[in-house]
Write an enzyme that holds these catalytic residues in place. Structure first.
Site, PDB file in Angstrom:
ATOM      1  NE  ARG A  21     -65.115  -8.222  34.750  1.00 23.79           N
ATOM      2  CZ  ARG A  21     -66.074  -7.571  34.092  1.00 23.79           C
ATOM      3  NH1 ARG A  21     -66.668  -6.520  34.646  1.00 23.79           N
ATOM      4  NH2 ARG A  21     -66.459  -7.971  32.896  1.00 23.79           N
ATOM      5  CB  ALA A  48     -37.980  -0.908  36.770  1.00 21.82           C
ATOM      6  CG  ASP A  69     -36.982   9.655  38.366  1.00 24.43           C
ATOM      7  OD1 ASP A  69     -37.013   8.494  38.801  1.00 24.43           O
ATOM      8  OD2 ASP A  69     -36.035  10.103  37.692  1.00 24.43           O
ATOM      9  CG  ASP A 139     -31.285   4.143  41.887  1.00 30.80           C
ATOM     10  OD1 ASP A 139     -31.204   4.907  42.872  1.00 30.80           O
ATOM     11  OD2 ASP A 139     -30.844   4.443  40.763  1.00 30.80           O
ATOM     12  CG  ASN A 140     -30.081   5.850  46.333  1.00 25.33           C
ATOM     13  OD1 ASN A 140     -30.047   6.419  47.419  1.00 25.33           O
ATOM     14  ND2 ASN A 140     -30.755   6.359  45.298  1.00 25.33           N
ATOM     15  CG  PHE A 141     -30.051   0.744  51.229  1.00 26.34           C
ATOM     16  CD1 PHE A 141     -30.071  -0.188  50.206  1.00 26.34           C
ATOM     17  CD2 PHE A 141     -30.783   0.485  52.373  1.00 26.34           C
ATOM     18  CE1 PHE A 141     -30.789  -1.367  50.328  1.00 26.34           C
ATOM     19  CE2 PHE A 141     -31.497  -0.694  52.514  1.00 26.34           C
ATOM     20  CZ  PHE A 141     -31.497  -1.619  51.492  1.00 26.34           C
ATOM     21  CB  CYS A 180     -38.309   1.374  60.753  1.00 25.13           C
ATOM     22  SG  CYS A 180     -36.682   1.799  61.392  1.00 25.13           S
ATOM     23  CB  CYS A 195     -23.809   1.089  43.449  1.00 23.86           C
ATOM     24  SG  CYS A 195     -24.905   2.351  44.104  1.00 23.86           S
ATOM     25  CB  CYS A 257     -38.947   3.023  64.611  1.00 18.99           C
ATOM     26  SG  CYS A 257     -38.207   1.393  64.788  1.00 18.99           S
TER      27      CYS A 257
END
Ligand SMILES: [Zn+2]
Length: 354
Positions: A21, A48, A69, A139-141, A180, A195, A257
């Site tokens: 497919r 997630a 992870d 989940d974080n910057f 960027c 957070c 950058c």
């Protein structure tokens, strides 16, 4: 980490109709499918977004997938982290290990590697160098800016994604072409910068995964002309959807950058040895570089002799200490649950773990 899954269809998928497919879809075709087979996707984070992206790419037939992870599966993950099941939460299996096992079952033809680690510059260098696409599923910057510096320095495309509540956002970053993440930080609202524990609903995760996964497929089959170069954001509960043109937001003075890049997030001093985990009552402690690996079985025995409530598997030892719970990984890294106080976490660590 475990045996690769066996292909239950009775052999390699090459020549079978497994990907028919996708091959019938003209913009991929048999040639795109062959290209995909030769590519390596690196997924940072197995929450997630990480589990969704990894499943999509493994089912699609990417050649190699690495997923990294630092955490283990908990009951609160099961609502949206699609590779995990109840037994994984019960056993406190590291996410990277549980994800690898499940992904290998989904497609035995893919070279899947799950790595239990807290990622810093050295880990990225080792695990992601030469990858064909990097997927942000963190989940974080701090982690995103690290990935951004690494990707731009190595000229690798990466796909930013974040979700919180019913809000999601995503952008594909092509070094040398698009701005960027550092370029955009000051000028546009980026989700995931907080957070706060405001929760998240699964459809938002799926929507961000759909955008990230489409971007990854376009890059991997070699159709980068088709990429969406806008910053997409949406709120599935208040029914809003926006696409911002960011093409003119590249900053000449950008530390990542720009004309004189310093890659600030790849510098060794940026690698903190402790961290309060995002949105959680948890402190992570990392051992000094070069520390010896822990004998987890011996540690579990010693803690049981002290009367602690101990749960152990081949990857970690978890035990309760008063109102706190400590989780120790083989590399000596520890998560101290029940506190945001680094000094308190350190003192508990030294009391039980030396
Ligand atoms: Zn920049």
């Amino acid at each position: 980490m475990g045996e690769p899954g066996k292909d239950q269809t009775g052999g390699s998928a090459v020549g079978s109709d497994r990907y028919s497919r996708q091959e019938l879809f003209a913009r991929i075709g048999p040639e795109g499918q062959r290209r995909l087979r030769g590519k390596h996707a690196f997924v940072l984070g197995a929450g997630a977004l990480g589990t969704g992206n990894a499943e999509l790419l493994v089912r699609a037939g990417v050649g190699r997938l690495t997923i990294v992870d630092r955490d283990y599966v908990e009951w609160s993950n099961l609502q949206r982290q699609q590779l995990y099941e109840e037994a994984d939460a019960r056993d406190r299996l590291p996410k990277a290990a549980a994800a690898q096992r499940r992904l290998q079952r989904l497609n035995g033809d893919v070279d899947v590697r799950g790595v239990v680690a807290d990622v810093g510059p050295a880990e990225l260098e080792e695990l992601a160098s030469g990858a064909d696409v990097l997927i942000d599923a963190t989940d974080n910057f701090d982690a995103r800016l690290l990935l951004n510096d690494f990707a731009v320095r190595q000229r690798l495309p990466w796909v930013y994604g974040a979700c919180v509540g019913s809000y999601g956002t995503t952008l594909t970053i092509i070094p040398g072409e698009t701005p960027c993440l550092s370029c955009l930080l000051e000028s546009v609202p980026l989700g995931g910068a907080t957070c706060d524990t405001v929760g998240v609903i699964a459809p938002v995760v799926q929507m961000v995964v759909a955008y990230q996964g489409a971007a990854a497929l376009k890059l991997l089959v070699g159709d980068s002309e088709a990429l969406n170069r806008k910053l997409i954001s949406f709120d599935l509960w208040s029914n809003q959807h926006t696409a911002i043109d960011v093409s003119r937001m590249k900053r000449p003075g950008c530390p990542t950058c720009g004309e004189h890049p310093t890659y600030p997030h790849l510098q060794p001093e940026q690698q903190t040895r402790t961290a309060v985990l995002c949105g959680r009552d948890t402190v992570q402690l990392r051992p000094p570089a070069g520390a010896v690996r822990r004998d987890l079985a011996e540690l579990a025995r010693a803690l049981r002799r002290l009367g602690a409530d101990v749960q152990a598997n081949e990857f970690l030892v978890s035990f309760t200490a008063g109102s706190h719970r400590l989780v120790v990984f083989a590399d000596g890294r520890a998560l101290v649950h029940g506190t945001k106080d680094v000094a308190e976490a350190r003192s508990l660590y030294h009391k039980y773990l030396g």
